[in-house]
Design a protein around this motif. Structure first.
Motif, PDB file in Angstrom:
ATOM      1  N   ARG A 112       0.820  -1.214   0.000  1.00  0.00           N
ATOM      2  CA  ARG A 112       0.000   0.000   0.000  1.00  0.00           C
ATOM      3  C   ARG A 112       0.855   1.265   0.000  1.00  0.00           C
ATOM      4  NH1 ARG A 112      -4.709  -1.522   4.470  1.00  0.00           N
ATOM      5  NH2 ARG A 112      -5.678  -3.218   3.245  1.00  0.00           N
ATOM      6  N   ILE A 113       1.911   1.227   0.774  1.00  0.00           N
ATOM      7  CA  ILE A 113       2.809   2.392   0.804  1.00  0.00           C
ATOM      8  C   ILE A 113       3.421   2.625  -0.570  1.00  0.00           C
ATOM      9  CG2 ILE A 113       4.979   3.260   1.753  1.00  0.00           C
ATOM     10  CD1 ILE A 113       4.264   1.864   4.378  1.00  0.00           C
ATOM     11  N   ASN A 114       3.848   1.551  -1.234  1.00  0.00           N
ATOM     12  CA  ASN A 114       4.422   1.691  -2.578  1.00  0.00           C
ATOM     13  C   ASN A 114       3.388   2.208  -3.575  1.00  0.00           C
ATOM     14  OD1 ASN A 114       6.930   0.763  -1.753  1.00  0.00           O
ATOM     15  ND2 ASN A 114       6.431  -1.389  -2.134  1.00  0.00           N
ATOM     16  N   LEU A 115       2.115   1.683  -3.484  1.00  0.00           N
ATOM     17  CA  LEU A 115       1.064   2.176  -4.393  1.00  0.00           C
ATOM     18  C   LEU A 115       0.754   3.638  -4.147  1.00  0.00           C
ATOM     19  CD1 LEU A 115      -1.396  -0.887  -4.354  1.00  0.00           C
ATOM     20  CD2 LEU A 115       0.079  -0.134  -6.232  1.00  0.00           C
ATOM     21  N   ARG A 116       0.700   4.054  -2.879  1.00  0.00           N
ATOM     22  CA  ARG A 116       0.426   5.463  -2.580  1.00  0.00           C
ATOM     23  C   ARG A 116       1.553   6.353  -3.072  1.00  0.00           C
ATOM     24  NH1 ARG A 116      -1.939   6.885   3.209  1.00  0.00           N
ATOM     25  NH2 ARG A 116      -3.597   5.663   2.209  1.00  0.00           N
ATOM     26  N   LYS A 117       2.785   5.894  -2.909  1.00  0.00           N
ATOM     27  CA  LYS A 117       3.907   6.694  -3.422  1.00  0.00           C
ATOM     28  C   LYS A 117       3.825   6.823  -4.945  1.00  0.00           C
ATOM     29  CE  LYS A 117       8.012   5.892  -1.925  1.00  0.00           C
ATOM     30  NZ  LYS A 117       9.226   5.158  -1.548  1.00  0.00           N
ATOM     31  N   ARG A 118       3.482   5.707  -5.601  1.00  0.00           N
ATOM     32  CA  ARG A 118       3.363   5.754  -7.059  1.00  0.00           C
ATOM     33  C   ARG A 118       2.217   6.669  -7.492  1.00  0.00           C
ATOM     34  NH1 ARG A 118       3.115  -0.037  -9.438  1.00  0.00           N
ATOM     35  NH2 ARG A 118       5.021  -0.080  -8.191  1.00  0.00           N
ATOM     36  N   ARG A 119       1.054   6.631  -6.761  1.00  0.00           N
ATOM     37  CA  ARG A 119      -0.072   7.495  -7.094  1.00  0.00           C
ATOM     38  C   ARG A 119       0.270   8.968  -6.880  1.00  0.00           C
ATOM     39  NH1 ARG A 119      -5.025   7.114  -3.142  1.00  0.00           N
ATOM     40  NH2 ARG A 119      -3.480   8.330  -1.970  1.00  0.00           N
ATOM     41  N   ASP A 120       0.948   9.246  -5.769  1.00  0.00           N
ATOM     42  CA  ASP A 120       1.350  10.635  -5.510  1.00  0.00           C
ATOM     43  C   ASP A 120       2.304  11.142  -6.574  1.00  0.00           C
ATOM     44  OD1 ASP A 120      -0.217  10.551  -3.273  1.00  0.00           O
ATOM     45  OD2 ASP A 120       1.461  10.143  -1.884  1.00  0.00           O
ATOM     46  N   SER A 121       3.191  10.246  -7.055  1.00  0.00           N
ATOM     47  CA  SER A 121       4.113  10.666  -8.117  1.00  0.00           C
ATOM     48  C   SER A 121       3.353  10.979  -9.400  1.00  0.00           C
ATOM     49  CB  SER A 121       5.147   9.558  -8.363  1.00  0.00           C
ATOM     50  OG  SER A 121       5.907   9.303  -7.213  1.00  0.00           O
ATOM     51  N   LEU A 122       2.355  10.144  -9.725  1.00  0.00           N
ATOM     52  CA  LEU A 122       1.569  10.404 -10.933  1.00  0.00           C
ATOM     53  C   LEU A 122       0.784  11.707 -10.818  1.00  0.00           C
ATOM     54  CD1 LEU A 122       0.245   6.793 -11.711  1.00  0.00           C
ATOM     55  CD2 LEU A 122       2.024   8.065 -12.929  1.00  0.00           C
ATOM     56  N   ILE A 123       0.141  11.958  -9.677  1.00  0.00           N
ATOM     57  CA  ILE A 123      -0.613  13.210  -9.477  1.00  0.00           C
ATOM     58  C   ILE A 123       0.309  14.407  -9.569  1.00  0.00           C
ATOM     59  CG2 ILE A 123      -1.943  14.522  -7.783  1.00  0.00           C
ATOM     60  CD1 ILE A 123      -3.060  11.845  -6.784  1.00  0.00           C
ATOM     61  N   LEU A 124       1.463  14.328  -8.927  1.00  0.00           N
ATOM     62  CA  LEU A 124       2.406  15.439  -8.973  1.00  0.00           C
ATOM     63  C   LEU A 124       2.886  15.688 -10.389  1.00  0.00           C
ATOM     64  CD1 LEU A 124       4.072  17.524  -7.426  1.00  0.00           C
ATOM     65  CD2 LEU A 124       5.811  15.761  -7.049  1.00  0.00           C
ATOM     66  N   GLY A 125       3.162  14.604 -11.157  1.00  0.00           N
ATOM     67  CA  GLY A 125       3.579  14.771 -12.549  1.00  0.00           C
ATOM     68  C   GLY A 125       2.483  15.404 -13.397  1.00  0.00           C
ATOM     69  N   ALA A 126       1.203  15.001 -13.158  1.00  0.00           N
ATOM     70  CA  ALA A 126       0.100  15.599 -13.920  1.00  0.00           C
ATOM     71  C   ALA A 126      -0.066  17.070 -13.614  1.00  0.00           C
ATOM     72  CB  ALA A 126      -1.198  14.837 -13.621  1.00  0.00           C
ATOM     73  N   VAL A 127       0.057  17.425 -12.339  1.00  0.00           N
ATOM     74  CA  VAL A 127      -0.059  18.845 -11.947  1.00  0.00           C
ATOM     75  C   VAL A 127       1.054  19.680 -12.579  1.00  0.00           C
ATOM     76  CG1 VAL A 127       0.041  20.440  -9.999  1.00  0.00           C
ATOM     77  CG2 VAL A 127      -1.303  18.341  -9.821  1.00  0.00           C
ATOM     78  N   ILE A 128       2.226  19.166 -12.554  1.00  0.00           N
ATOM     79  CA  ILE A 128       3.354  19.900 -13.150  1.00  0.00           C
ATOM     80  C   ILE A 128       3.152  20.056 -14.645  1.00  0.00           C
ATOM     81  CG2 ILE A 128       5.825  19.791 -13.620  1.00  0.00           C
ATOM     82  CD1 ILE A 128       6.173  18.423 -10.914  1.00  0.00           C
ATOM     83  N   GLY A 129       2.645  18.990 -15.311  1.00  0.00           N
ATOM     84  CA  GLY A 129       2.404  19.078 -16.756  1.00  0.00           C
ATOM     85  C   GLY A 129       1.344  20.108 -17.088  1.00  0.00           C
ATOM     86  N   VAL A 130       0.236  20.128 -16.339  1.00  0.00           N
ATOM     87  CA  VAL A 130      -0.834  21.115 -16.588  1.00  0.00           C
ATOM     88  C   VAL A 130      -0.329  22.530 -16.378  1.00  0.00           C
ATOM     89  CG1 VAL A 130      -3.088  21.932 -15.784  1.00  0.00           C
ATOM     90  CG2 VAL A 130      -2.681  19.482 -16.097  1.00  0.00           C
ATOM     91  N   CYS A 131       0.410  22.732 -15.305  1.00  0.00           N
ATOM     92  CA  CYS A 131       0.954  24.074 -15.035  1.00  0.00           C
ATOM     93  C   CYS A 131       1.905  24.508 -16.142  1.00  0.00           C
ATOM     94  CB  CYS A 131       1.664  24.079 -13.686  1.00  0.00           C
ATOM     95  SG  CYS A 131       0.552  23.878 -12.268  1.00  0.00           S
ATOM     96  N   THR A 132       2.694  23.595 -16.624  1.00  0.00           N
ATOM     97  CA  THR A 132       3.621  23.929 -17.712  1.00  0.00           C
ATOM     98  C   THR A 132       2.861  24.327 -18.973  1.00  0.00           C
ATOM     99  OG1 THR A 132       5.227  22.352 -16.801  1.00  0.00           O
ATOM    100  CG2 THR A 132       5.553  23.085 -19.051  1.00  0.00           C
ATOM    101  N   ILE A 133       1.799  23.578 -19.309  1.00  0.00           N
ATOM    102  CA  ILE A 133       0.991  23.901 -20.498  1.00  0.00           C
ATOM    103  C   ILE A 133       0.324  25.265 -20.354  1.00  0.00           C
ATOM    104  CG2 ILE A 133      -1.050  23.216 -21.829  1.00  0.00           C
ATOM    105  CD1 ILE A 133      -0.296  20.307 -21.206  1.00  0.00           C
ATOM    106  N   LEU A 134      -0.220  25.554 -19.171  1.00  0.00           N
ATOM    107  CA  LEU A 134      -0.858  26.862 -18.940  1.00  0.00           C
ATOM    108  C   LEU A 134       0.146  27.997 -19.055  1.00  0.00           C
ATOM    109  CD1 LEU A 134      -3.243  25.959 -15.944  1.00  0.00           C
ATOM    110  CD2 LEU A 134      -3.864  26.358 -18.344  1.00  0.00           C
ATOM    111  N   LEU A 135       1.337  27.783 -18.530  1.00  0.00           N
ATOM    112  CA  LEU A 135       2.373  28.823 -18.625  1.00  0.00           C
ATOM    113  C   LEU A 135       2.759  29.067 -20.072  1.00  0.00           C
ATOM    114  CD1 LEU A 135       4.670  27.913 -15.577  1.00  0.00           C
ATOM    115  CD2 LEU A 135       3.228  29.940 -15.837  1.00  0.00           C
TER     116      LEU A 135
END
Length: 246
Positions: free
Chosen positions: A217-240
Motif C-alpha cells: 500500500r505504501i508503494n502504491l500510494r507513493k506511485r499514485r502521488d508521483s503520478l498526481i504530482l507529474g500531472a499537476v506539473i504538466g498542466v501548469c507547464t501547459i498553462l504557462l
C-alpha cells in the motif's frame, strides 16, 4: 650388535655434519649482513676507492668458498641419510624399524631446513651484492658528473631534485591507492550490510502478510502521488506556455 654399531656410527656422523652445517650457516648469514653493513658504511666516502674494492673482493671470495663448503657438507649429510635409509630396510633390523624411521625422518627434516636456509641466505647475498653494485655505479656516475663544469653541477642538482620529486609523487600515489582500496572495502562491507537488511525485511514481509500488504500500500500510494504530482506539473507547464504565447 653389528647393526647397532653401524646405526650408532651413522647417527653420530649425521649429528657431527649437522653441527658443522649449523656453524657454517651462522657464519654465512653474518657474512651477508657484514657485506651490506660495510657497503652502507662506505657510501659517503668518495676518497677511499681502493679499500672498498679490496674488501668487496675479499668478501666475494669468502662467499664463494663458504658456498662450496656448505654444498659439500650438505652432500655428505645427504649421503649419510641415504645410508641410514638403506640400513632401515635391512632384514635384520625389522624390530627396530619404527624407531630408526623416526630418527631418519628427523635427520631428513634437519637436512631440508639447512638446505632451504643455505639457498635463502645465498639468494639474499646475491641480491644485496647486485643492488649495491647498481647503486655504486649510479653513485659513481653522479660523482663523475658533479666533478665536471658548473653547468654539469647544475644539471646534477636538477636531476637529483627531479628524482626526489618522482619519489615523493610515487609515495603520494601509493597513499592514494591505499585510501581508495580502503574506501572500496568499506563500500563493499556496507553493500553487504544493506543486502542483509533487505533480505531480512523481505523475510519479515513474507512471514507476516499484514506487513507485506502495508508495504505494498505504501508503494502504491507513493506511485499514485508521483503520478498526481507529474500531472499537476504538466498542466501548469501547459498553462504557462499558453499564457506566454498569448
Amino acid at each position: 650388535q653389528l647393526f647397532g654399531l653401524q646405526s650408532f656410527y651413522l647417527r653420530k656422523q649425521a649429528r657431527q655434519l649437522e653441527n658443522e652445517l649449523d656453524l657454517k650457516l651462522v657464519s654465512f648469514s653474518k657474512l651477508c649482513t657484514s657485506y651490506s653493513s660495510s657497503r652502507d658504511g662506505r657510501r659517503g666516502d668518495s676518497n677511499s676507492d681502493t679499500t672498498p674494492l679490496l674488501n668487496n673482493s675479499t668478501q666475494d671470495r669468502m662467499f664463494e668458498t663458504m658456498s662450496v663448503e656448505i654444498e659439500q657438507l650438505l652432500a655428505k649429510l645427504t649421503g649419510v641419510n641415504d645410508k641410514m635409509a638403506e640400513y632401515t630396510s635391512t632384514p635384520g633390523v625389522t624390530s627396530l624399524n619404527a624407531a630408526l624411521m623416526h630418527t631418519l625422518q628427523r635427520h631428513r627434516d634437519i637436512l631440508q631446513d639447512y638446505t632451504h636456509e643455505s639457498h635463502k641466505t645465498k639468494a639474499n647475498f646475491l641480491a644485496i651484492r647486485e643492488r649495491e653494485d647498481l647503486l655504486g655505479s649510479v653513485r659513481k656516475d653522479i660523482e663523475t658528473y658533479k666533478s665536471g663544469s658548473g653547468v654539469n653541477n647544475r644539471r646534477t642538482e636538477l636531476f637529483l631534485k627531479e628524482h626526489e620529486h618522482l619519489r615523493n609523487s610515487d609515495r603520494l600515489m601509493d597513499d592514494t591507492i591505499s585510501i581508495a582500496m580502503a574506501t572500496k572495502e568499506n563500500m563493499t562491507s556496507q553493500r553487504g550490510l544493506l543486502k542483509s537488511i533487505h533480505s531480512r525485511v523481505n523475510t519479515l514481509a513474507n512471514r507476516f502478510p499484514a506487513i507485506n500488504n502495508l508495504i505494498q500500500r505504501i508503494n502504491l500510494r507513493k506511485r499514485r502521488d508521483s503520478l498526481i504530482l507529474g500531472a499537476v506539473i504538466g498542466v501548469c507547464t501547459i498553462l504557462l506556455l499558453l499564457y506566454a504565447f498569448h
